[in-house]
Design a protein around this motif. Structure first.
Motif, PDB file in Angstrom:
ATOM      1  N   LEU A   1      59.035   3.686  65.863  1.00  0.00           N
ATOM      2  CA  LEU A   1      58.504   5.047  65.981  1.00  0.00           C
ATOM      3  C   LEU A   1      58.727   5.752  64.645  1.00  0.00           C
ATOM      4  CD1 LEU A   1      57.373   7.478  67.606  1.00  0.00           C
ATOM      5  CD2 LEU A   1      59.725   7.961  68.314  1.00  0.00           C
ATOM      6  N   PHE A   2      57.648   6.322  64.119  1.00  0.00           N
ATOM      7  CA  PHE A   2      57.693   7.006  62.825  1.00  0.00           C
ATOM      8  C   PHE A   2      57.051   8.365  62.990  1.00  0.00           C
ATOM      9  CE2 PHE A   2      55.775   8.336  58.850  1.00  0.00           C
ATOM     10  CZ  PHE A   2      56.752   8.058  57.908  1.00  0.00           C
ATOM     11  N   THR A   3      57.664   9.391  62.380  1.00  0.00           N
ATOM     12  CA  THR A   3      57.151  10.751  62.502  1.00  0.00           C
ATOM     13  C   THR A   3      56.791  11.331  61.137  1.00  0.00           C
ATOM     14  OG1 THR A   3      58.469  11.208  64.465  1.00  0.00           O
ATOM     15  CG2 THR A   3      57.801  13.103  63.143  1.00  0.00           C
ATOM     16  N   ALA A   4      55.609  11.928  61.047  1.00  0.00           N
ATOM     17  CA  ALA A   4      55.241  12.719  59.860  1.00  0.00           C
ATOM     18  C   ALA A   4      54.866  14.108  60.369  1.00  0.00           C
ATOM     19  CB  ALA A   4      54.077  12.079  59.120  1.00  0.00           C
ATOM     20  N   HIS A   5      55.733  15.071  60.155  1.00  0.00           N
ATOM     21  CA  HIS A   5      55.573  16.383  60.775  1.00  0.00           C
ATOM     22  C   HIS A   5      55.268  17.445  59.705  1.00  0.00           C
ATOM     23  CE1 HIS A   5      57.438  19.731  63.465  1.00  0.00           C
ATOM     24  NE2 HIS A   5      56.177  19.561  63.759  1.00  0.00           N
ATOM     25  N   THR A   6      56.257  18.234  59.318  1.00  0.00           N
ATOM     26  CA  THR A   6      55.924  19.277  58.341  1.00  0.00           C
ATOM     27  C   THR A   6      55.563  18.677  56.981  1.00  0.00           C
ATOM     28  OG1 THR A   6      58.280  19.640  57.921  1.00  0.00           O
ATOM     29  CG2 THR A   6      57.212  21.119  59.463  1.00  0.00           C
ATOM     30  N   ASN A   7      55.975  17.438  56.725  1.00  0.00           N
ATOM     31  CA  ASN A   7      55.519  16.797  55.487  1.00  0.00           C
ATOM     32  C   ASN A   7      54.035  16.442  55.575  1.00  0.00           C
ATOM     33  OD1 ASN A   7      56.453  15.024  57.461  1.00  0.00           O
ATOM     34  ND2 ASN A   7      56.896  13.374  56.016  1.00  0.00           N
ATOM     35  N   ALA A   8      53.525  16.187  56.791  1.00  0.00           N
ATOM     36  CA  ALA A   8      52.081  15.981  56.939  1.00  0.00           C
ATOM     37  C   ALA A   8      51.347  17.321  56.953  1.00  0.00           C
ATOM     38  CB  ALA A   8      51.786  15.197  58.217  1.00  0.00           C
ATOM     39  N   ASP A   9      51.998  18.348  57.472  1.00  0.00           N
ATOM     40  CA  ASP A   9      51.366  19.674  57.478  1.00  0.00           C
ATOM     41  C   ASP A   9      51.011  20.110  56.057  1.00  0.00           C
ATOM     42  OD1 ASP A   9      51.452  20.138  60.236  1.00  0.00           O
ATOM     43  OD2 ASP A   9      53.448  21.050  60.164  1.00  0.00           O
ATOM     44  N   VAL A  10      51.942  19.900  55.129  1.00  0.00           N
ATOM     45  CA  VAL A  10      51.738  20.439  53.778  1.00  0.00           C
ATOM     46  C   VAL A  10      51.140  19.420  52.817  1.00  0.00           C
ATOM     47  CG1 VAL A  10      53.659  22.041  54.069  1.00  0.00           C
ATOM     48  CG2 VAL A  10      54.058  19.834  52.963  1.00  0.00           C
ATOM     49  N   ALA A  11      50.839  18.213  53.293  1.00  0.00           N
ATOM     50  CA  ALA A  11      50.269  17.195  52.405  1.00  0.00           C
ATOM     51  C   ALA A  11      48.853  17.593  52.000  1.00  0.00           C
ATOM     52  CB  ALA A  11      50.271  15.835  53.103  1.00  0.00           C
ATOM     53  N   ASP A  12      48.335  16.916  50.993  1.00  0.00           N
ATOM     54  CA  ASP A  12      46.972  17.177  50.518  1.00  0.00           C
ATOM     55  C   ASP A  12      46.244  15.849  50.430  1.00  0.00           C
ATOM     56  OD1 ASP A  12      44.656  18.114  49.364  1.00  0.00           O
ATOM     57  OD2 ASP A  12      45.497  18.091  47.338  1.00  0.00           O
TER      58      ASP A  12
END
Lengths: 278, 278, 278, 278, 278, 278
Positions: free
Chosen positions: B96-107
């Motif tokens: 299980l892998f999570t991308a949360h606020t780092n995905a929110d602010v990614a470009d």
């Protein structure tokens, strides 16, 4: 004619300010205690349309559930909507009084009116009793006369609450039989665990967000959830408070005229359905 | 075949964990870095129905937007739904892998996919740019090709987003002309002031509550608001993330199979309309 | 005729609200930015006698140094002296504007006027310069044209400051020669160490209490202390602020009438001497 | 065969989780409450060598004194030694249960076993009694049958405790007569003042550091100090807990097999003596 | 003859008090800056036996590494060992000066002397460099001329350090080859992660407790650990500091007599070995 | 001859250190409990002129109301006035003992002596009673035999208090009739609300600053205020404490000689009047 101070005394005898949460701001927000009061408007929110209604009707006092300044302000200049409201009220000799968490936990209080509005009968007990007096507290637990499906109870609740754009949102099996119901006017996030522990079949409240609601439903075996508009869950209390004030005053030989605002101050005015995947 | 460590490296090259908020919990939640990974399921929420879908499909890894344990846990025993999920995943060799606020602010990130889903065209810029790199940030601001009414934009957004019981709730004059639009996937309360300052015509986000939304609308002259299901605003990003991972892997000669879960994990399954006063 | 918004803009161009301390509350406290302003009263304290003076004179705006609500309030009801002041001002269309720590650190600011009032000549520099602009800051250090005894400087300071019941209190050898002087309008406890480090001969300020003052004098070799009434040390600034506003407005072709209140709002009205041991 | 839930109930009836400190993390760390449990390994530390011992022996449950995650974790991925332990245990259907500060303060608890191991006889009372039940608490105070020299008691304690590289360190006059002894399993820094106030002759504990120990000895007239390996002071409790569980289960007709790990999990494996000045 | 103020200036030019941690208390603890100083005793701890040595030798000043009052005191009455020390020193005109964390991070500082004592040769660099000057910092990393076994290095370190009851405790494979070594005088818990990140073969420090040490060893692949007596790791610095003071003073034509106390102020005076299981 | 320990015991039986505020620092500051004590000097402040008086008179102990180190110190070096005081006292075998907030709340305590000094007769009760014993507490409320004008009471208070440069400052109508009086030795800011609630006619205390005092007077209907020198309000207690100690000691057959310092340690030595506007 009664003074504003008389009316405040009467309201605070039912909604004791000492019952309010420490972070809350209740009581008289503006107005002169010596002013005479004849017409009193009850509303959920202290906003411009409510002030206009008060002006049009000639109200001397507005009683709201929500505070105007929950956190303190250092300015009431007419550079914000709140400052404009204060200027309007003061210039027109209209007082503003708030009964918020002290009305939530009163007996009867905000959730009693909500419970009756959605059709609960028989005795009501606090969902989260106050430490110093268990007859008071947040939320109410009551029962339906007999078990019905969640779908049926939802229809009944919808009939009992005032219309808003969003209506009710329901989480749970529509066919589930429900009888024991908890309700709490206003934001109910913080009472989710209490509602589960109370073993009720449904918890009806407002302003539930994705994370608390979906985590709650993910742990199976708990109550179904019904989320209504915050405004709609607190509106039923206005009539109760207005009625009490009028009759308690009459018992003292004082005549006041009360009115419950029917202006919807929920933010949402329309809705739309999204597309299915197919 | 790539290892879990390879996939994590690839995902973190696009969604750098250093971009996450200090309170967030992103990255690998369970799984063995040395395990081989062939099938990867993308979903918004790490919940039981998603784990079942992963098992049924034979996934080696689940990538979710939301963390399982946002606050730390001291137990993963199967006495809670989260512990059961961990037990299921570990016993079945599913990471299980999570991308949360780092995905929110990614470009591009979560709100780019949302912006495209509701029909914004042309360049998108962050609503709240990151201090260290203004090309990244929370939310996105973009435009419609030409001004349309709020009602028309609402219909267009509804067509672009996956169906949930609650659909969209709208605050604002349906006839208002709108062209410049801000969107932010997930709870948008904290960006209301930023959206007003940005001078956009509409702010579309999720999980808006009564007090922030009604205070926002009470101060006239700002954007209209559209509130969608939290899940629905983040779901469009899944396809983007899955597509990126597959193509970036292919460019390195690595074949992975990806799939986007279509299971709706929004809490609400039905709705009802309340009564008008009349 | 200028609006209140015009006057606020003019005042804030000289006393930038961003210069205020984080705990301070400056700017417009009540009033409508669109109202017209012709007569402006300047005073140290926002109190009832000042409001009466404003009413009698027909002021449209009162500018005070001290905030009415330094800590935020959730009520402006006429149940307190502050609420009564707000009600009076709003009902009579009188605005209230505060320039406090932003006026203290302005250049010229509160302590410049104090320094001139007690006879300092030549250039003045901040006692505690602002981090972002050393020309601004708390307190001022200046010089006398030539050394005089502390007793002589005390007489000179007494002649330059408005009368209050308590007058000046002095700690130090009356025969000591002094020339380099630090002054700070208002409470100066927190600047005692800075004054010592600055190597001045005298520090004149207000509201010094027993423990800071006696510990300061116990460490020999530092400046003498002169303690004046808080009100008296800030009053000289009013004329400076009024003059600036009038002339800056005139330069834009705008005529405003200003007046400096001479009402003493120091708490103390009489004094008495105690008995000697003999 | 009992389930894991049955065993947890039995253990928690003796080591009530409500007795644990607020910062502690006790109870079930992994495992399925419905799993059957036949073989239970007791150990001080949840570390890899203990997990290997559990695997080799075929344990269904490991009971440790120390928590695996004293502070919460957001990941159990096999990228750390703790995550690898969790993966190993879950994949092999081995539960992990911790009784830490709730076992320290139980009656009998960790320090009772330590007291008996070093030869205290007669009644034992808590060194720092629990506020709600003085029969429970941290540490124990007991007596030797008759006074002996500190050197003699040290030899006796050394005979009663399991071997570690560092053995015992003693502060105090070896010839001093001692009879009344306080002991506390694990780090005893925080109980030094309590031990002095209790008027005992010796305080035996673990993990004493230079500053607390040397300041303690600098104030003459207090107890001698004996510092043992943290692991060694808690190990005697394992047999007591295992024995209790087996017999309590037997009394209910349930057979479980218990085993106390003899693996030394103290960090230090060798020692060396330094040079004298001469 | 130099005054105490001269000596303080000299010591602080090498051990700048601004380098001390914010929680530390360094500099002159008692004594009159105007007093003459001829004989200076250097010791690790400000305790009674050190004061006696100072009295016997006729010292005018004691320089210690550890503060007497790390946290502030409101009393120096002779009701505690620390108050008695102050009374003794003041009555006998002996000053007390502390160089603690400012000596730790100096270049050369406490860990340089430790590094040389255990046989590191060649250049030494800080283990945790100071932010403002990377030549200073906590701990030192250096090398042995060629790789040796951990057992051999342990023997070498034991030969270089003064004898204490506990000697050295070692965690790691005795046959492991080691060459790159980190050392840090005093409690080294907080530097464990830094030592691992530095990739050294051994980290020698003091006061390591069970939990940090065993968690450190549980994560394989890191340095071996050597734990010495806190006192023994800081003692080597005394000679360096004494030598520097004497020669720097001589360079200014000032003669001072220095002496390094050989009194062991480690708390532990004897040890004992525990029993093996067999 | 009694020891210092005996005297401390006697003083603490009347001024129990457990009554002191948590932030206070009372009791023995320096001195050896075993020293003999014959002559005891009482003073308000522990300052150099008081130490000189003690030396000249041959005192063995100084008892002060104010602590020397209210916040803890890590140095008593003679680099500050406080360190020099400690050096002087220790070198001359003079102890220092403080009774501060424990003397304020004692019965009788600091404000009883103040009340008698300004002419209150009859019973005195605490203005702010202690929670655990309402006979003790801060401040005292008492009465005059008959009503007099505020001007007359001010003259009477001035006759009863020792002379200081500043004398008394009075806020209130001089012709107001007053009879019920509250007094509190030392800084009385924090008791202003309590004094208003007590319904007294006058509150006499010290160190009142502009903002508390003027806000207090702005709310009409409350007590008049009299502000005296901090030192002058606490000085009357010295004679009471000295007398008690001497007579309690005599009752035990112990002779001690006491003396009350008449040195004024108020910071201000001269005053000056400012100019009227005219």
């Amino acid at each position: 004619m009664p003074t504003l101070a008389d009316i405040v005394t009467e309201l605070e005898s039912r909604y004791d300010p000492r019952w309010a949460e420490s972070w809350d701001a209740v009581g008289l927000v503006c107005g002169d205690p010596a002013a005479e009061v004849r017409k009193i408007l009850f509303a959920v929110d202290p906003v411009a349309v409510v002030a206009e209604e008060a002006l049009d009707w000639g109200a001397d006092l507005v009683v709201t559930h929500h505070p105007l300044y929950l956190r303190g302000t250092t300015s009431v200049a007419a550079t914000t909507s709140k400052g404009r409201l204060i200027q309007t009220l003061i210039k027109n000799d209209i007082g503003l009084f708030t009964a918020h968490t002290n009305a939530d936990v009163a007996d009867p209080g905000v959730s009693d009116a909500l419970a009756r509005a959605v059709g609960l009968t028989g005795p009501l007990v606090p969902l989260s009793p106050a430490a110093d007096d268990p007859r008071r507290g947040l939320g109410r637990v009551g029962s339906l006369p007999e078990p019905v499906s969640l779908a049926e109870f939802t229809r009944q609740a919808a009939r009992g609450l005032p219309a808003t754009a969003g209506g009710l949102r329901v989480a749970g099996d529509p066919d589930r039989a429900v009888q024991r119901i908890a309700v709490s006017g206003g934001s109910g996030d913080s009472l989710l665990g209490t509602a589960r522990a109370a073993g009720v079949d449904v918890f009806l409240t407002a302003d539930l967000r994705h994370h608390p609601a979906s985590e709650f439903m993910e742990n199976s075996g708990g109550p179904a959830l019904i989320d209504a508009a915050h405004w709609a869950t607190e509106w039923p209390w206005l009539a109760d408070a207005a009625h009490h004030l009028a009759s308690a005053s009459a018992a003292r030989g004082i005549t006041v005229e009360t009115r419950v605002s029917e202006t919807v101050t929920d933010a949402w005015n329309t809705t739309a359905k999204c597309e299915d995947f197919t």
